[in-house]
Scaffold this motif. Sequence first.
Motif, PDB file in Angstrom:
ATOM      1  N   ALA A 185      -6.942  17.636  16.371  1.00 43.28           N
ATOM      2  CA  ALA A 185      -6.663  16.218  16.144  1.00 43.28           C
ATOM      3  C   ALA A 185      -7.406  15.701  14.914  1.00 43.28           C
ATOM      4  O   ALA A 185      -6.871  14.893  14.136  1.00 43.28           O
ATOM      5  N   ILE A 186      -8.637  16.166  14.712  1.00 40.60           N
ATOM      6  CA  ILE A 186      -9.402  15.775  13.523  1.00 40.60           C
ATOM      7  C   ILE A 186      -8.708  16.274  12.267  1.00 40.60           C
ATOM      8  O   ILE A 186      -8.612  15.555  11.262  1.00 40.60           O
ATOM      9  N   LEU A 187      -8.201  17.502  12.316  1.00 38.39           N
ATOM     10  CA  LEU A 187      -7.448  18.035  11.179  1.00 38.39           C
ATOM     11  C   LEU A 187      -6.280  17.123  10.828  1.00 38.39           C
ATOM     12  O   LEU A 187      -6.056  16.785   9.663  1.00 38.39           O
ATOM     13  N   GLU A 188      -5.533  16.707  11.832  1.00 45.18           N
ATOM     14  CA  GLU A 188      -4.364  15.860  11.578  1.00 45.18           C
ATOM     15  C   GLU A 188      -4.762  14.482  11.065  1.00 45.18           C
ATOM     16  O   GLU A 188      -3.991  13.846  10.339  1.00 45.18           O
ATOM     17  N   SER A 189      -5.961  14.035  11.404  1.00 42.97           N
ATOM     18  CA  SER A 189      -6.399  12.698  10.987  1.00 42.97           C
ATOM     19  C   SER A 189      -6.967  12.669   9.576  1.00 42.97           C
ATOM     20  O   SER A 189      -7.207  11.595   9.024  1.00 42.97           O
ATOM     21  N   CYS A 190      -7.219  13.834   8.988  1.00 43.53           N
ATOM     22  CA  CYS A 190      -7.839  13.852   7.652  1.00 43.53           C
ATOM     23  C   CYS A 190      -6.934  14.558   6.636  1.00 43.53           C
ATOM     24  O   CYS A 190      -7.397  15.349   5.826  1.00 43.53           O
ATOM     25  N   ARG A 191      -5.662  14.257   6.706  1.00 44.76           N
ATOM     26  CA  ARG A 191      -4.677  14.927   5.853  1.00 44.76           C
ATOM     27  C   ARG A 191      -4.937  14.724   4.364  1.00 44.76           C
ATOM     28  O   ARG A 191      -4.560  15.564   3.545  1.00 44.76           O
ATOM     29  N   ARG A 192      -5.549  13.601   4.014  1.00 50.83           N
ATOM     30  CA  ARG A 192      -5.763  13.309   2.589  1.00 50.83           C
ATOM     31  C   ARG A 192      -7.201  13.594   2.158  1.00 50.83           C
ATOM     32  O   ARG A 192      -7.576  13.283   1.029  1.00 50.83           O
ATOM     33  N   PHE A 193      -7.981  14.186   3.018  1.00 52.74           N
ATOM     34  CA  PHE A 193      -9.376  14.445   2.690  1.00 52.74           C
ATOM     35  C   PHE A 193      -9.490  15.659   1.767  1.00 52.74           C
ATOM     36  O   PHE A 193      -8.664  16.569   1.803  1.00 52.74           O
TER      37      PHE A 193
ATOM     38  N   MET B  99      -8.111  23.974   3.273  1.00 55.23           N
ATOM     39  CA  MET B  99      -8.965  25.061   3.758  1.00 55.23           C
ATOM     40  C   MET B  99      -9.099  24.983   5.277  1.00 55.23           C
ATOM     41  O   MET B  99      -9.002  25.999   5.982  1.00 55.23           O
ATOM     42  N   LEU B 100      -9.320  23.790   5.785  1.00 56.43           N
ATOM     43  CA  LEU B 100      -9.418  23.610   7.224  1.00 56.43           C
ATOM     44  C   LEU B 100      -8.098  23.960   7.900  1.00 56.43           C
ATOM     45  O   LEU B 100      -8.079  24.640   8.938  1.00 56.43           O
TER      46      LEU B 100
ATOM     47  N   ARG C 127     -14.007  22.165   5.680  1.00 54.19           N
ATOM     48  CA  ARG C 127     -13.211  21.599   4.585  1.00 54.19           C
ATOM     49  C   ARG C 127     -13.844  21.852   3.226  1.00 54.19           C
ATOM     50  O   ARG C 127     -13.148  22.127   2.241  1.00 54.19           O
ATOM     51  N   LEU C 128     -15.152  21.751   3.172  1.00 51.88           N
ATOM     52  CA  LEU C 128     -15.840  21.796   1.885  1.00 51.88           C
ATOM     53  C   LEU C 128     -16.406  23.171   1.553  1.00 51.88           C
ATOM     54  O   LEU C 128     -17.116  23.330   0.562  1.00 51.88           O
ATOM     55  N   GLY C 129     -16.092  24.167   2.373  1.00 54.04           N
ATOM     56  CA  GLY C 129     -16.569  25.520   2.117  1.00 54.04           C
ATOM     57  C   GLY C 129     -15.452  26.434   1.670  1.00 54.04           C
ATOM     58  O   GLY C 129     -14.304  26.019   1.514  1.00 54.04           O
ATOM     59  N   ASN C 130     -15.802  27.705   1.468  1.00 53.78           N
ATOM     60  CA  ASN C 130     -14.761  28.696   1.201  1.00 53.78           C
ATOM     61  C   ASN C 130     -14.261  29.240   2.537  1.00 53.78           C
ATOM     62  O   ASN C 130     -14.726  28.833   3.604  1.00 53.78           O
ATOM     63  N   SER C 131     -13.306  30.165   2.500  1.00 53.66           N
ATOM     64  CA  SER C 131     -12.689  30.635   3.735  1.00 53.66           C
ATOM     65  C   SER C 131     -13.701  31.307   4.654  1.00 53.66           C
ATOM     66  O   SER C 131     -13.616  31.185   5.886  1.00 53.66           O
ATOM     67  N   ARG C 132     -14.662  32.008   4.094  1.00 51.99           N
ATOM     68  CA  ARG C 132     -15.651  32.702   4.912  1.00 51.99           C
ATOM     69  C   ARG C 132     -16.589  31.699   5.585  1.00 51.99           C
ATOM     70  O   ARG C 132     -16.890  31.813   6.772  1.00 51.99           O
ATOM     71  N   GLN C 133     -17.064  30.734   4.815  1.00 47.97           N
ATOM     72  CA  GLN C 133     -17.927  29.705   5.393  1.00 47.97           C
ATOM     73  C   GLN C 133     -17.173  28.906   6.453  1.00 47.97           C
ATOM     74  O   GLN C 133     -17.739  28.546   7.487  1.00 47.97           O
TER      75      GLN C 133
ATOM     76  N   LEU D  42     -16.417  27.282  12.154  1.00 41.11           N
ATOM     77  CA  LEU D  42     -15.432  26.977  13.191  1.00 41.11           C
ATOM     78  C   LEU D  42     -15.623  27.880  14.410  1.00 41.11           C
ATOM     79  O   LEU D  42     -15.583  27.416  15.556  1.00 41.11           O
ATOM     80  N   ASP D  43     -15.838  29.164  14.170  1.00 38.65           N
ATOM     81  CA  ASP D  43     -16.132  30.090  15.272  1.00 38.65           C
ATOM     82  C   ASP D  43     -17.377  29.643  16.032  1.00 38.65           C
ATOM     83  O   ASP D  43     -17.412  29.624  17.267  1.00 38.65           O
ATOM     84  N   ALA D  44     -18.426  29.307  15.275  1.00 38.00           N
ATOM     85  CA  ALA D  44     -19.704  28.938  15.895  1.00 38.00           C
ATOM     86  C   ALA D  44     -19.558  27.687  16.750  1.00 38.00           C
ATOM     87  O   ALA D  44     -20.147  27.587  17.836  1.00 38.00           O
ATOM     88  N   ALA D  45     -18.778  26.725  16.268  1.00 41.15           N
ATOM     89  CA  ALA D  45     -18.568  25.499  17.041  1.00 41.15           C
ATOM     90  C   ALA D  45     -17.858  25.806  18.363  1.00 41.15           C
ATOM     91  O   ALA D  45     -18.252  25.309  19.424  1.00 41.15           O
ATOM     92  N   LEU D  46     -16.827  26.627  18.296  1.00 41.99           N
ATOM     93  CA  LEU D  46     -16.111  26.997  19.526  1.00 41.99           C
ATOM     94  C   LEU D  46     -17.022  27.774  20.473  1.00 41.99           C
ATOM     95  O   LEU D  46     -16.943  27.618  21.693  1.00 41.99           O
ATOM     96  N   ARG D  47     -17.875  28.615  19.901  1.00 41.52           N
ATOM     97  CA  ARG D  47     -18.816  29.379  20.722  1.00 41.52           C
ATOM     98  C   ARG D  47     -19.778  28.441  21.457  1.00 41.52           C
ATOM     99  O   ARG D  47     -20.253  28.742  22.547  1.00 41.52           O
ATOM    100  N   LYS D  48     -20.034  27.271  20.858  1.00 43.15           N
ATOM    101  CA  LYS D  48     -20.919  26.286  21.482  1.00 43.15           C
ATOM    102  C   LYS D  48     -20.116  25.250  22.274  1.00 43.15           C
ATOM    103  O   LYS D  48     -20.588  24.135  22.511  1.00 43.15           O
ATOM    104  N   LYS D  49     -18.905  25.638  22.669  1.00 38.34           N
ATOM    105  CA  LYS D  49     -18.061  24.843  23.569  1.00 38.34           C
ATOM    106  C   LYS D  49     -17.437  23.615  22.917  1.00 38.34           C
ATOM    107  O   LYS D  49     -17.120  22.622  23.603  1.00 38.34           O
ATOM    108  N   ALA D  50     -17.229  23.634  21.619  1.00 37.31           N
ATOM    109  CA  ALA D  50     -16.494  22.554  20.973  1.00 37.31           C
ATOM    110  C   ALA D  50     -15.064  22.518  21.515  1.00 37.31           C
ATOM    111  O   ALA D  50     -14.506  23.541  21.920  1.00 37.31           O
ATOM    112  N   ASP D  51     -14.468  21.356  21.504  1.00 37.90           N
ATOM    113  CA  ASP D  51     -13.113  21.149  22.020  1.00 37.90           C
ATOM    114  C   ASP D  51     -12.100  21.496  20.923  1.00 37.90           C
ATOM    115  O   ASP D  51     -11.988  20.791  19.919  1.00 37.90           O
ATOM    116  N   ALA D  52     -11.350  22.567  21.131  1.00 42.00           N
ATOM    117  CA  ALA D  52     -10.391  23.021  20.117  1.00 42.00           C
ATOM    118  C   ALA D  52      -9.296  21.983  19.882  1.00 42.00           C
ATOM    119  O   ALA D  52      -8.839  21.800  18.748  1.00 42.00           O
ATOM    120  N   GLU D  53      -8.876  21.304  20.933  1.00 43.47           N
ATOM    121  CA  GLU D  53      -7.827  20.286  20.775  1.00 43.47           C
ATOM    122  C   GLU D  53      -8.337  19.114  19.941  1.00 43.47           C
ATOM    123  O   GLU D  53      -7.592  18.553  19.129  1.00 43.47           O
TER     124      GLU D  53
END
Length: 307
Positions: free
Chosen positions: A168-176, A181-182, A142-148, A153-164
Amino acid sequence: MEIPTDPFGLARRASVVGPYTTDKVLRGKVASKELHRLWPGAMADFAAVAELDDVEKHRLTVVAAAKAGDPSRIFSHVSAAAMHRVPLLWPDLTRVHVTSPKVGKLSARVVRHQCEVDPEDVEVIDGVTVTSIERTACDVARLGNSRQALVVLDAALRKKADAERMQAILESCRRFKGVEMLRRMLPHASALSESVGESLSRAVMLEFSDLPVPQQQVRIVDDRGEFIARVDFLLANKVIGEFDGMVKYNGTFDEKPAWQIIVDEKIREDKLRAQGYTVVRWTWQDLRDEARFHATLIKALRTAGEA
């Protein structure tokens, strides 16, 4: 008398002053660069800290900070990323980041983000309370540019983060702050990117509408179906792209001498070209000049008859 340290190599003033040493001795050791003060009241061996890269040094600083201040603090953003050891692109590690319901503020050492964190998005790593890898990646993005954003996000998924959960976090922070960017980059996130350099390469490609969306980690075989290579990127089924960030043509790599790496790569590329592919390689330096990088890919696509 030797000053004792905790399992992380930290000498904590509250534990050592009195039984083992004095404040004057500690100040002297810091001044003489025997100890490095990471946080008020927490020091580590100067030489050991000097050997750490910036992210690992920040991680140790977070561990030191976790024992001080408000115990309800949740370490977040780049500080949580360091604890999770999620690779980042150009992170600002000058301050420790925490999230709490209290009013956000900035100090010389701490950035406090005001927010309630869902208990589902909290965990403990090495005794430090941090945001989950999913929440951490979303906050950094959220607080970075598109490259960051794409890199984390790629790195988190590579470390088995839950995409779903990330969705859900994206939908919960609509006003953040930075949520757009996210929202823009999360659909592009992929666990197939094997390094920061590959994620950055893809992020730069996505900035140009005239470039095809690259396929990743594509298995290439010859006419007989025999395996030739697994390539970083394949554009328009004709152009192979390879990021060269890991290969160093001096010394050794993967226990192979430099000359053997060069020979193996040439044989591999000759086989790929024999199958009709155009092969393009690039490095970190090439990615710093996105216009030239773009022109190189367009030229390769034209050569392959795809642009």
